[in-house]
Design an enzyme around this catalytic site. Structure first.
Site, PDB file in Angstrom:
ATOM      1  N   CYS A 284      38.756  46.584  30.112  1.00 21.30           N
ATOM      2  CA  CYS A 284      38.259  47.944  30.297  1.00 21.30           C
ATOM      3  C   CYS A 284      39.376  48.955  30.079  1.00 21.30           C
ATOM      4  O   CYS A 284      40.482  48.805  30.579  1.00 21.30           O
ATOM      5  CB  CYS A 284      37.692  48.108  31.704  1.00 21.30           C
ATOM      6  SG  CYS A 284      36.287  47.030  32.042  1.00 21.30           S
TER       7      CYS A 284
ATOM      8  N   SER B 167      35.653  42.468  37.076  1.00 23.94           N
ATOM      9  CA  SER B 167      34.606  42.038  36.155  1.00 23.94           C
ATOM     10  C   SER B 167      35.007  42.184  34.701  1.00 23.94           C
ATOM     11  O   SER B 167      34.393  41.578  33.832  1.00 23.94           O
ATOM     12  CB  SER B 167      33.323  42.845  36.394  1.00 23.94           C
ATOM     13  OG  SER B 167      33.564  44.224  36.170  1.00 23.94           O
ATOM     14  N   CYS B 168      36.023  42.975  34.421  1.00 29.12           N
ATOM     15  CA  CYS B 168      36.364  43.245  33.022  1.00 29.12           C
ATOM     16  C   CYS B 168      37.864  43.334  32.857  1.00 29.12           C
ATOM     17  O   CYS B 168      38.506  44.191  33.437  1.00 29.12           O
ATOM     18  CB  CYS B 168      35.710  44.542  32.560  1.00 29.12           C
ATOM     19  SG  CYS B 168      36.184  45.010  30.883  1.00 29.12           S
ATOM     20  N   GLY B 169      38.403  42.466  32.028  1.00 32.69           N
ATOM     21  CA  GLY B 169      39.842  42.443  31.819  1.00 32.69           C
ATOM     22  C   GLY B 169      40.310  43.324  30.693  1.00 32.69           C
ATOM     23  O   GLY B 169      41.503  43.419  30.439  1.00 32.69           O
TER      24      GLY B 169
ATOM     25  N   THR C 291      39.470  45.764  36.303  1.00 33.94           N
ATOM     26  CA  THR C 291      38.564  45.455  37.394  1.00 33.94           C
ATOM     27  C   THR C 291      38.361  43.954  37.449  1.00 33.94           C
ATOM     28  O   THR C 291      38.736  43.228  36.537  1.00 33.94           O
ATOM     29  CB  THR C 291      37.199  46.138  37.187  1.00 33.94           C
ATOM     30  OG1 THR C 291      36.524  45.509  36.099  1.00 33.94           O
ATOM     31  CG2 THR C 291      37.348  47.616  36.909  1.00 33.94           C
TER      32      THR C 291
END
Length: 286
Positions: free
Chosen positions: A122, A118-120, A116
Site C-alpha cells: 500500500c 493486510s497489504c504490504g 498495514t
C-alpha cells in the site's frame, strides 16, 4: 506475547454466554536503519508495519532483503530492539545496523513505507517500484519438481503447526517444505506479507538462500507481493490454500515460478509452470 484474552459475548441463536476469547495481537513495528555514508552516520526509518509481535528481527531482515534494500545477510552487522535510543515503545522499534562500507539501496523508498497488516505494498507509487528483480539465478530450474500427492498433504501439516492460529483462528502462515514434504520452517502473523518476511528472514539468517529446492505454502491467498518476495528468495514452487490474484499469476509467469492455488480437499488449480508438478501414472494412460 502474541495472544491476548478479551471479554466477549458469544451468541448462539437466542442463547448468550459471557466468556473470554483469544485474539492475535496486532501492534506497529518500526524498522530503522543505521549506516555510514562518507563517514557520516545515518539513522533512517524505512518502514512501519502492523504485525504480531515475535520473530521481529527475522521480520526486519526479511523485509529489507525482499524489498532489495540489502543484498544479503552479510550486509547486516546487528539487529535488535531499540532499547537504548528509544524513549517509548522500545519493544516496537527494531534497529538494523549495517556493516561498515555497506550502503542500503533506497532508490525505491524515497518516502517511508507504511505497511498495514493486510497489504504490504500500500502506498507504493508504481508497479515499477515494487517489481523488485530477483537476486538469484537458479540453475537447472526445470529439474525442480514436486509430487501432486505430496502437495495434497501440506495444508494439514501446516495446520498442525499453526500454534497461534489454533488459539485465535486469526493468523496467516507461511511454511517452507523440502521437495520431499519435510516441514522446515513456519512463521505466523496477522499480515500474510509479514509471515513470509519472517520466514525468509529466518532462512536468510540460516544461510540457506536461495530456496529453489523448496516448496512455499501460503495459508491464504497468493497476492502479487507474496510472489515478489518468493521470487527474491529464489523460490520456484508456490502453493496457496486460497486464490491467487491476476497480478500474482502475471508475475509468477514472468519469473517462471510454479503457482498453484485453492490447495485443499485433494484439489488445486495450476496457474503457471505446471510442468514442475508430477502426477501418478495410471494403468492404460499414454
Amino acid at each position: 506475547m502474541s495472544v491476548i484474552n478479551v471479554p466477549v459475548t458469544k451468541v448462539n441463536n437466542a442463547d448468550c454466554l459471557e466468556t473470554s476469547d483469544a485474539l492475535a495481537i496486532e501492534e506497529p513495528m518500526e524498522i530503522r536503519l543505521e549506516y555510514k555514508v562518507d563517514d557520516e552516520l545515518k539513522n533512517q526509518s524505512v518502514s512501519v508495519t502492523m504485525r504480531t509481535p515475535g520473530n521481529d528481527a527475522e521480520l526486519a531482515a526479511g523485509f529489507l532483503f525482499t524489498e532489495g534494500i540489502v543484498g544479503s545477510a552479510g550486509d547486516i552487522a546487528n539487529i535488535d530492539h531499540c532499547f537504548i535510543a528509544c524513549a517509548e515503545n522500545k519493544e516496537n522499534v527494531i534497529q538494523v545496523k549495517l556493516k561498515e562500507g555497506i550502503a542500503p539501496d533506497l532508490k525505491n523508498t524515497g518516502r517511508n513505507f507504511y505497511t498495514t497488516s493486510s497489504c504490504g505494498v500500500c502506498g507504493k507509487g508504481s508497479i515499477d517500484a515494487i517489481r523488485t528483480v530477483g537476486s538469484f539465478i537458479v540453475q537447472n530450474e526445470d529439474l525442480i519438481s514436486a509430487d501432486s500427492e505430496l502437495l495434497y498433504t501440506l495444508p494439514d501439516i501446516l495446520l498442525g503447526h499453526q500454534r497461534i492460529f489454533g488459539e485465535t483462528g486469526g493468523l496467516h502462515a507461511s511454511a517452507l517444505f523440502s521437495l520431499d514434504g519435510e516441514l522446515l520452517l513456519v512463521r505466523e502473523d496477522v499480515g500474510r506479507h509479514n509471515a513470509l518476511d519472517k520466514l525468509i528472514g529466518a532462512a536468510l539468517k540460516q544461510g540457506i538462500l536461495p530456496l529453489d529446492n523448496h516448496i512455499l505454502l501460503l495459508s491464504g491467498r497468493a497476492s502479487f507481493e507474496l510472489v515478489q518476495k518468493a521470487v527474491m528468495a529464489g523460490i520456484k514452487i508456490i502453493a496457496a490454500v486460497g486464490a491467487p490474484s491476476s497480478l500474482a499469476v502475471e508475475l509468477a509467469a514472468e519469473f517462471n515460478v510454479t503457482l498453484a492455488g485453492f490447495l485443499r480437499n485433494r484439489r488445486f488449480n495450476i496457474y503457471t509452470a505446471g510442468r514442475r508438478i508430477l502426477f501418478p501414472v495410471h494403468e492404460g494412460s499414454n
